[in-house]
Design a protein around this motif. Structure first.
Motif, PDB file in Angstrom:
ATOM      1  N   THR A   2      64.979  72.126  56.903  1.00 16.16           N
ATOM      2  CA  THR A   2      65.039  71.096  58.215  1.00 16.16           C
ATOM      3  C   THR A   2      66.523  71.070  58.650  1.00 16.16           C
ATOM      4  O   THR A   2      67.271  70.454  58.322  1.00 16.16           O
ATOM      5  CB  THR A   2      64.250  69.728  58.051  1.00 16.16           C
ATOM      6  OG1 THR A   2      65.304  69.391  56.965  1.00 16.16           O
ATOM      7  CG2 THR A   2      63.106  70.053  57.517  1.00 16.16           C
ATOM      8  N   THR A   3      66.841  71.968  59.396  1.00 14.52           N
ATOM      9  CA  THR A   3      68.193  72.298  60.048  1.00 14.52           C
ATOM     10  C   THR A   3      68.412  71.723  61.410  1.00 14.52           C
ATOM     11  O   THR A   3      69.687  71.311  61.810  1.00 14.52           O
ATOM     12  CB  THR A   3      68.815  73.681  59.997  1.00 14.52           C
ATOM     13  OG1 THR A   3      67.598  74.324  61.012  1.00 14.52           O
ATOM     14  CG2 THR A   3      68.531  74.501  58.456  1.00 14.52           C
ATOM     15  N   THR A  64      63.087  73.729  61.554  1.00 12.37           N
ATOM     16  CA  THR A  64      64.074  74.788  62.333  1.00 12.37           C
ATOM     17  C   THR A  64      64.259  74.654  63.680  1.00 12.37           C
ATOM     18  O   THR A  64      63.177  74.121  64.446  1.00 12.37           O
ATOM     19  CB  THR A  64      63.308  76.153  61.708  1.00 12.37           C
ATOM     20  OG1 THR A  64      62.066  76.330  62.364  1.00 12.37           O
ATOM     21  CG2 THR A  64      63.465  76.285  60.372  1.00 12.37           C
TER      22      THR A  64
END
Length: 188
Positions: A2-3, A64
């Motif tokens: 989870t960026t 993302t």
């Protein structure tokens, strides 16, 4: 991993409060995650608080950039557009700490458990009362979403618990509610 994230802020009006809107928003998210088979999107609540018990007015989606773009490219917010403000997708702060956001279930009603036992085991009320004492009841102190089961149509409380803060992210999948007991989301 989870960026990235996007914030969805509910905007209450005189007829509908923030908790009801947050529940409706999460209900729509749940349906969208199932329909589009998006297991890489997690959620958090920046306004989460135990005292007072609230999730706040912001539902933060984590994933993302591609998965968030895919979700936001669908029409899942259609009926709530007037009550939700959506930010643009942004990278999560690099120095963020991480934590799990998960569901916590409680045995909240001894009477409900007894009725269930009576149906399943063909017991009398007295037998069920002996097997399930009132002491099994717990009063939850966690914030929750009030949502409706898609399978049974019954309303229920989805209690939200936070895991400990960590410096290292833990990758993994999230369930159809955007929650996980193992995968973490950036906490900021």
């Amino acid at each position: 991993m989870t960026t990235h994230y996007v914030d969805l802020t509910v905007v209450p009006d005189s007829e509908t409060g923030a908790p009801q809107l947050l529940g409706a928003l999460h209900d729509r998210l749940h349906v969208a995650l199932v329909q589009h088979q998006l297991e890489g999107i997690g959620i958090s609540f920046p306004g989460y608080s135990i005292q007072p018990r609230t999730l706040g007015a912001i539902l933060r989606l984590h994933g993302t950039e591609a998965s968030l773009s895919r979700l936001l490219g669908t029409d899942w917010l259609k009926a709530l557009r007037d009550h939700v403000r959506v930010t643009t997708i942004a990278a999560a702060p690099a120095q963020s700490r991480h934590r799990t956001v998960r569901r916590k279930q409680f045995k909240t009603s001894a009477e409900r458990l007894r009725r269930r036992r009576m149906r399943r085991k063909s017991e009398t009320a007295e037998q069920a009362a002996k097997a399930i004492p009132s002491s099994v009841e717990r009063t939850p102190d966690l914030p929750y979403l009030h949502i409706r089961s898609r399978s049974t149509g019954q309303p229920f409380c989805l209690f939200i618990a936070l895991g400990p803060l960590s410096t290292d992210p833990v990758p993994g999948d999230f369930n159809s509610y955007g929650l996980s007991g193992t995968a973490t989301v950036p906490w900021f």
